[in-house]
Design an enzyme around this catalytic site. Sequence first.
Site, mmCIF file in Angstrom:
data_model
loop_
_atom_site.group_PDB
_atom_site.id
_atom_site.type_symbol
_atom_site.label_atom_id
_atom_site.label_comp_id
_atom_site.label_asym_id
_atom_site.label_seq_id
_atom_site.Cartn_x
_atom_site.Cartn_y
_atom_site.Cartn_z
ATOM 1 N N ARG A 43 83.983 31.196 -11.217
ATOM 2 C CA ARG A 43 84.418 32.636 -10.284
ATOM 3 C C ARG A 43 82.895 33.272 -10.399
ATOM 4 N NH1 ARG A 43 83.281 37.009 -13.340
ATOM 5 N NH2 ARG A 43 84.336 35.341 -15.132
ATOM 6 N N TYR A 97 93.167 43.646 12.138
ATOM 7 C CA TYR A 97 94.213 43.208 12.082
ATOM 8 C C TYR A 97 94.977 44.101 10.971
ATOM 9 C CZ TYR A 97 95.821 40.090 8.357
ATOM 10 O OH TYR A 97 96.670 39.383 8.032
HETATM 11 C C1 LIG Z 1 94.616 36.621 8.956
HETATM 12 C C2 LIG Z 1 93.941 37.334 9.273
HETATM 13 C C3 LIG Z 1 93.208 38.174 7.978
HETATM 14 C C4 LIG Z 1 93.115 37.765 6.615
HETATM 15 O O1 LIG Z 1 93.114 37.251 5.892
HETATM 16 P P1 LIG Z 1 94.857 36.450 4.579
HETATM 17 O O2 LIG Z 1 94.071 34.948 4.808
HETATM 18 O O3 LIG Z 1 95.652 36.313 5.139
HETATM 19 O O4 LIG Z 1 94.360 36.739 3.962
HETATM 20 C C5 LIG Z 1 91.767 39.290 7.860
HETATM 21 N N1 LIG Z 1 91.136 39.370 9.358
HETATM 22 C C6 LIG Z 1 92.500 39.012 10.692
HETATM 23 C C7 LIG Z 1 91.723 39.130 12.274
HETATM 24 C C8 LIG Z 1 93.280 38.170 10.566
HETATM 25 O O5 LIG Z 1 94.320 37.507 11.905
#
Ligand SMILES: *Cc1c(COP(=O)(O)O)cnc(C)c1O
Length: 377
Positions: A43, A97
């Site tokens: 961590r 996102y």
């Molecule tokens: C999938 C994604 C995320 C989030 O990532 P995780 O690994 O699912 O937590 C953030 N930004 C973009 C553009 C993504 O495609």
Amino acid sequence: MPKHTQCVHSGARKDKATRGLNTPIYPSSAYEYLEAPENIYPRYFNTPNERAVVEKLCALEAAEDGLLFSSGMAAISTVMLAFLSSGDHAVIQRDIYGGTHHLITADFDRFRIDYTFVSNRPEAITAALRKNTRLIYIESPSNPLLMITDIAAAAAIGRDHHIVTAIDNTFASPINQNPLALGIDIVMHSATKYLGGHSDLCCGAVLGSTARIHQVRKAAVNLGGSLNALTCYLLERSIKTLAVRVQRHNANARQVADFLVRQPAVRQVNYPGLETHPGHDIARRQMKGFGGMLSFELDEGKCTADQFLRRLKLITPALSLGGVETIICASAKTSHVKLTPAERQELGISDGLLRLSVGIEDPEDLIADITQALSPR
Ligand SMILES: *Cc1c(COP(=O)(O)O)cnc(C)c1O
């Protein structure tokens, strides 16, 4: 060093005990400390397997330092909480996102962090700035409309006003786009996507200067979203083929986009490599390839999104993106389902909008599958 070589060699720690070529996996969570210069602990984001991947990503993104996280959202939320405090204000690109959008709308109020969603135009970013603005947050190409933000222009606004700038670089990958070289302070990746590349890992990464990463690390150690050694190792292995994969994703997406543009049942194709894309000129300036992601809008009078998805045979309706296999999803029902219909409409996400993550298969097979799914029956 060229990217193909960095992908294979940067950061690797050869196995001194056996002369094996691969970085050994160091699973310990406890390390002797009496003679050790640094206190190693998972961590604290400093285990050998983490550092091997971080050094590879630093080479690829021209970064000084970085951190790995247990998901892309752990990376993004840690960056947000590292640079934003109660009473601060953030300027956030609207077309981002869905999970990031939801983090902001669901949780920022509780922390008394103020925010303004803006379009991806530099003038909109400038107009939204306040005295207490501490973060400018962008994503390019964006999800799911593949909008292009002028990264150098956004970085310059941040520099002129002493505001930290951060970008979600997931869609481009470090092979197609290097925002730190364009002046951005912090680069984030959902490493679950292209960096992992095989739809079997969940992880995230943050990269930047030594000073910026020092600040992110302080928050990260307290928030605790670190990545385990086994997944670090798998991520290191995946990135060895990143440049080769992305080259193929770029070429395949271009072919599929050119095909989709000619289909009468397709209203609109969003791919930054198309000359008709509104962000094409900026994309050509700031990207080395246009990526493997595209989205398109079906004319639901001719073929509904649901019919189309159910008819596909090779391409799989699935969440996530950036894997070797081609997958597809309806944004309104998946990544942006938590938004209200009004919010989706404002973003331009219709029910007929499909987001395609083009894989590395033979492009003719992908086009044949789309053709049969679109054909009237
Ligand atoms: C999938 C994604 C995320 C989030 O990532 P995780 O690994 O699912 O937590 C953030 N930004 C973009 C553009 C993504 O495609």
